[in-house]
Design an enzyme around this catalytic site. Sequence first.
Site, short mmCIF file in Angstrom:
data_model
loop_
_atom_site.label_atom_id
_atom_site.label_comp_id
_atom_site.label_asym_id
_atom_site.label_seq_id
_atom_site.Cartn_x
_atom_site.Cartn_y
_atom_site.Cartn_z
N HIS A 10 -3.79 6.98 1.15
CA HIS A 10 -4.01 5.65 0.55
C HIS A 10 -5.44 5.23 0.91
O HIS A 10 -5.86 5.35 2.06
CB HIS A 10 -2.99 4.67 1.11
CG HIS A 10 -3.40 3.24 0.92
ND1 HIS A 10 -3.75 2.73 -0.30
CD2 HIS A 10 -3.55 2.22 1.82
CE1 HIS A 10 -4.09 1.46 -0.16
NE2 HIS A 10 -3.99 1.13 1.11
N ASN A 68 -10.03 -0.77 -2.29
CA ASN A 68 -8.62 -0.54 -1.97
C ASN A 68 -7.78 -1.14 -3.10
O ASN A 68 -7.76 -2.35 -3.27
CB ASN A 68 -8.33 -1.21 -0.62
CG ASN A 68 -6.88 -1.09 -0.18
OD1 ASN A 68 -5.99 -0.82 -0.98
ND2 ASN A 68 -6.64 -1.31 1.10
N CYS A 79 0.82 -1.23 0.00
CA CYS A 79 0.00 0.00 0.00
C CYS A 79 0.85 1.27 0.00
O CYS A 79 0.40 2.32 -0.42
CB CYS A 79 -0.93 0.00 1.20
SG CYS A 79 -1.97 -1.45 1.23
#
Length: 335
Positions: A262, A292, A115
Amino acid sequence: MYTSRITGMGKYVPENIVTNDDLSKLMDTNDAWIQERTGIKERRHIKKGDGNSTAVMGVKAAEMALERAKISKDDIDMIVFATLSPDYYFPGCGVQVQELMGIHTCPAIDVRNQCSGFVYALSVADQFIKTGMYKNVLVIGSENHSGGLDFTTRGRSVSVIFGDGAGAAVLSRSEVEGHGILSTHLHSEGKHALELSLKGPSTNHWVPQLIEENPQEDIPYYPYMNGQFVFKNAVVRFSEVIMEGLKANNLEVSDIDMLVPHQANLRISQFIQKKFQLSDDQVYNNIQRYGNTTAASIPIALCEAWEEGKVKEGDTVVLAAFGSGFTWASAVIKW
Ligand code: UT7
């Protein structure tokens, strides 16, 4: 003294929209749970036969970024590709992009920081530009999650969250001081490596070994996430690394024009927004539409924020990420 500036952004998401209701046909989940816990309404998944892969999506995002930066592929001095879901175990996606785009024999680096991957990749590119070694670096974050998730009830706490897509930036040399990437801040804490991980297949966990270790169970080749533990660490590290970036540039929270976190979970973004008392206009979220997308989430979000006119010349933009590793990172940019 050289600085580096983002001169073009691009993004690509597969056309195939998968809603929460679609997922509830595959596993015991529901729209209310997913929206309440994550904010996600839908995500994109590669469809078998649509020609997409992590590298291919990266190329599509990169082509858009190059066009907007008004440079040709021949001007690219280096490719930095961030992903946790490469097309091959080896080689990495960077060389695939180089070949698919017909770029000359420039270096291609793959970054494996999940991430935080895009911010790490941006930092790598920034260093090469600031030292004067390269002029234009293509930075890509791309993920094909849907190819490797467990879409049964067993995998529901992970598989409802993740989506596919790619984002890209062209980072170019500039000599205007006080503009561009002001600083990047990178961290890791390997003691929590297995709290968000995919153990195998890997050199330590080849399939025969996985079967031997788990004779009664299905082979654990799906990602594992200790959700609540990750969440608790994320909110702390996000806050720390944003403050670190601001402090390094003598900036206050009130100086932030746009925070692009993020897109891990809308609840995490909202927690940070509340903690720093930022308005809705100061934080960009699109997890509702894409889920995500790990290394692709920040470049897709930054690209959309720019397209919508929410990131403008002269703005102070902060990127912040946290994820598997654990790794976390921020970048402070004067747009
Ligand atoms: O991007 C990398 C970084 N990742 C993150 O930052 C993610 C951080 N973590 C999270 O976002 C959250 O922990 C999750 C969204 C993953 C999970 O939310 P949670 O509020 O922590 O839920 P939980 O895992 O504690 O599960 C609560 C309940 C459980 O049922 P019981 O034991 O209370 O009966 C789960 O089995 O919800 C159940 N559950 C589900 N129910 C319906 C778990 N997944 C689902 C699902 N649908 N998809």
